[in-house]
Scaffold this motif. Structure first.
Motif, PDB file in Angstrom:
ATOM      1  N   CYS A   1      27.836  73.672  51.147  1.00 51.50           N
ATOM      2  CA  CYS A   1      29.190  73.796  51.697  1.00 51.50           C
ATOM      3  C   CYS A   1      29.259  73.405  53.170  1.00 51.50           C
ATOM      4  O   CYS A   1      30.354  73.257  53.713  1.00 51.50           O
ATOM      5  CB  CYS A   1      29.683  75.236  51.572  1.00 51.50           C
ATOM      6  SG  CYS A   1      29.782  75.888  49.907  1.00 51.50           S
TER       7      CYS A   1
ATOM      8  N   GLU B   1      29.072  71.490  56.740  1.00 44.70           N
ATOM      9  CA  GLU B   1      29.104  70.245  57.493  1.00 44.70           C
ATOM     10  C   GLU B   1      28.411  70.533  58.834  1.00 44.70           C
ATOM     11  O   GLU B   1      28.961  71.223  59.689  1.00 44.70           O
ATOM     12  CB  GLU B   1      30.531  69.755  57.701  1.00 44.70           C
ATOM     13  CG  GLU B   1      31.215  69.366  56.404  1.00 44.70           C
ATOM     14  CD  GLU B   1      32.576  68.714  56.611  1.00 44.70           C
ATOM     15  OE1 GLU B   1      32.800  68.119  57.685  1.00 44.70           O
ATOM     16  OE2 GLU B   1      33.408  68.802  55.695  1.00 44.70           O
TER      17      GLU B   1
ATOM     18  N   ASP C   1      38.379  64.106  59.898  1.00 43.11           N
ATOM     19  CA  ASP C   1      38.956  65.382  60.325  1.00 43.11           C
ATOM     20  C   ASP C   1      39.877  65.131  61.519  1.00 43.11           C
ATOM     21  O   ASP C   1      39.399  64.876  62.637  1.00 43.11           O
ATOM     22  CB  ASP C   1      37.864  66.370  60.742  1.00 43.11           C
ATOM     23  CG  ASP C   1      37.113  66.972  59.566  1.00 43.11           C
ATOM     24  OD1 ASP C   1      37.156  66.383  58.465  1.00 43.11           O
ATOM     25  OD2 ASP C   1      36.467  68.023  59.754  1.00 43.11           O
TER      26      ASP C   1
ATOM     27  N   LYS D   1      41.009  65.666  56.451  1.00 39.74           N
ATOM     28  CA  LYS D   1      41.157  67.097  56.695  1.00 39.74           C
ATOM     29  C   LYS D   1      42.017  67.268  57.951  1.00 39.74           C
ATOM     30  O   LYS D   1      41.771  66.603  58.963  1.00 39.74           O
ATOM     31  CB  LYS D   1      39.802  67.767  56.905  1.00 39.74           C
ATOM     32  CG  LYS D   1      38.769  67.440  55.825  1.00 39.74           C
ATOM     33  CD  LYS D   1      37.503  68.264  56.036  1.00 39.74           C
ATOM     34  CE  LYS D   1      36.327  67.691  55.272  1.00 39.74           C
ATOM     35  NZ  LYS D   1      35.656  66.583  56.008  1.00 39.74           N
TER      36      LYS D   1
ATOM     37  N   TYR E   1      42.292  68.233  52.657  1.00 39.39           N
ATOM     38  CA  TYR E   1      41.892  69.553  53.140  1.00 39.39           C
ATOM     39  C   TYR E   1      42.804  69.973  54.291  1.00 39.39           C
ATOM     40  O   TYR E   1      43.329  69.126  55.024  1.00 39.39           O
ATOM     41  CB  TYR E   1      40.481  69.532  53.735  1.00 39.39           C
ATOM     42  CG  TYR E   1      39.313  69.391  52.813  1.00 39.39           C
ATOM     43  CD1 TYR E   1      38.469  70.476  52.539  1.00 39.39           C
ATOM     44  CD2 TYR E   1      38.991  68.164  52.241  1.00 39.39           C
ATOM     45  CE1 TYR E   1      37.352  70.338  51.719  1.00 39.39           C
ATOM     46  CE2 TYR E   1      37.875  68.014  51.417  1.00 39.39           C
ATOM     47  CZ  TYR E   1      37.064  69.108  51.163  1.00 39.39           C
ATOM     48  OH  TYR E   1      35.953  68.967  50.358  1.00 39.39           O
TER      49      TYR E   1
ATOM     50  N   LYS F   1      42.084  72.571  57.640  1.00 46.78           N
ATOM     51  CA  LYS F   1      40.913  73.108  58.350  1.00 46.78           C
ATOM     52  C   LYS F   1      41.390  74.054  59.441  1.00 46.78           C
ATOM     53  O   LYS F   1      42.420  73.803  60.081  1.00 46.78           O
ATOM     54  CB  LYS F   1      40.119  71.934  58.930  1.00 46.78           C
ATOM     55  CG  LYS F   1      38.920  72.293  59.793  1.00 46.78           C
ATOM     56  CD  LYS F   1      38.217  71.011  60.250  1.00 46.78           C
ATOM     57  CE  LYS F   1      37.169  71.275  61.320  1.00 46.78           C
ATOM     58  NZ  LYS F   1      36.506  70.023  61.777  1.00 46.78           N
TER      59      LYS F   1
ATOM     60  N   LYS G   1      38.738  73.975  54.704  1.00 50.60           N
ATOM     61  CA  LYS G   1      37.529  73.930  55.524  1.00 50.60           C
ATOM     62  C   LYS G   1      37.675  74.961  56.641  1.00 50.60           C
ATOM     63  O   LYS G   1      38.649  74.938  57.395  1.00 50.60           O
ATOM     64  CB  LYS G   1      37.305  72.540  56.123  1.00 50.60           C
ATOM     65  CG  LYS G   1      36.049  72.465  57.010  1.00 50.60           C
ATOM     66  CD  LYS G   1      35.814  71.054  57.532  1.00 50.60           C
ATOM     67  CE  LYS G   1      34.672  71.021  58.545  1.00 50.60           C
ATOM     68  NZ  LYS G   1      34.445  69.661  59.094  1.00 50.60           N
TER      69      LYS G   1
ATOM     70  N   SER H   1      36.149  76.452  60.107  1.00 46.88           N
ATOM     71  CA  SER H   1      35.274  76.057  61.213  1.00 46.88           C
ATOM     72  C   SER H   1      35.683  76.808  62.469  1.00 46.88           C
ATOM     73  O   SER H   1      36.815  77.264  62.599  1.00 46.88           O
ATOM     74  CB  SER H   1      35.359  74.543  61.458  1.00 46.88           C
ATOM     75  OG  SER H   1      36.652  74.198  61.894  1.00 46.88           O
TER      76      SER H   1
ATOM     77  N   ARG I   1      34.529  74.239  52.324  1.00 48.02           N
ATOM     78  CA  ARG I   1      33.577  73.673  53.284  1.00 48.02           C
ATOM     79  C   ARG I   1      33.522  74.580  54.503  1.00 48.02           C
ATOM     80  O   ARG I   1      34.500  75.251  54.855  1.00 48.02           O
ATOM     81  CB  ARG I   1      34.013  72.272  53.730  1.00 48.02           C
ATOM     82  CG  ARG I   1      33.899  71.189  52.675  1.00 48.02           C
ATOM     83  CD  ARG I   1      32.506  70.565  52.641  1.00 48.02           C
ATOM     84  NE  ARG I   1      32.491  69.398  51.772  1.00 48.02           N
ATOM     85  CZ  ARG I   1      32.755  68.166  52.170  1.00 48.02           C
ATOM     86  NH1 ARG I   1      33.055  67.922  53.435  1.00 48.02           N
ATOM     87  NH2 ARG I   1      32.712  67.168  51.311  1.00 48.02           N
TER      88      ARG I   1
END
Length: 219
Positions: free
Chosen positions: A6, A8, A89, A122, A149, A151, A180, A182, A201
């Motif tokens: 999963c 990155e 992204d 994303k 996606y 994020k 995602k 992050s 992710r």
């Protein structure tokens, strides 16, 4: 499935050197990460370093502010794709979202999606700067524009990924896009909570620590 699949593995620091990116890619090879995430100037290098592996190369676009012209984001996207980027992204036009100019937000994303030439896009919301209502509307704009996606964060702004935001975004996209997470994901416990909340992710510079934490937890 291991959590490594999963992750990155990310280095977006302005001071990152070519040597740092080579190390990032070597670590991705070693630990079986899903992708590396780099600035667009390093896409070609990362692609070369990961040749012969299944590890993808993600390029950020309009990073980290999202406030540049849509055409500039589109041009950076096209350049990243030409250099070998597998995924894009992009940072949301955050100020336009705060102003409720959702048509601008939609068109900004749409131009990048078109420039990505079928590569998954994303959309980074920078959730720490948005209200829950704005997060939902941003997710809806991203889905309508064709993003794959949504994020949570750049990791360079206010706040990072939270279980609340991941769950909220998951409901907002309603199966039409993936999530995602992050920003501030430093250990296995927090990574697992985000996956359980709906993240597909995880963007993290601490990927190795997360995987080692999973191994320790398994023991």
């Amino acid at each position: 499935m291991s959590i490594a699949a999963c992750i990155e593995h990310t280095n977006l620091k302005p001071e990152a050197t070519p040597g740092d990116i080579r190390q990032l890619c070597q670590e991705a090879r070693t630990y079986g990460f899903a992708a590396v995430c780099v600035n667009s100037s390093y896409v070609e290098l990362a692609k070369q370093e990961l040749a012969g592996t299944s590890c993808l190369v993600t390029s950020v676009v309009g990073f980290p502010l999202g406030a540049m012209a849509s055409k500039a984001k589109a041009m950076e996207t096209a350049e990243a794709v030409a250099s070998g980027a597998d995924e894009i992204d992009m940072v949301l036009a955050i100020g336009r979202a705060k102003a409720a100019d959702w048509e601008y937000v939609y068109q900004d994303i749409r131009l990048v999606v078109l420039s990505a030439a079928s590569r998954p896009v994303k959309v980074i919301l920078e959730t720490g700067l948005l209200t829950d209502e704005e997060k939902v509307k941003a997710c809806q704009a991203a889905v309508e524009a064709g993003a794959a996606y949504v994020k949570t964060s750049t990791g360079f702004g206010h706040g990072g990924a939270t279980v609340h935001d991941v769950a909220l975004m998951k409901r907002a996209v309603d199966g039409s896009a993936k999530i995602k997470a992050s920003g501030g994901i430093h250990d296995y416990a927090s990574a697992r909570q985000l996956v359980e909340a709906g993240a597909d992710r995880l963007g993290a510079s601490a990927g190795i620590a997360i995987v080692q934490g999973e191994l320790h937890d398994g023991e």
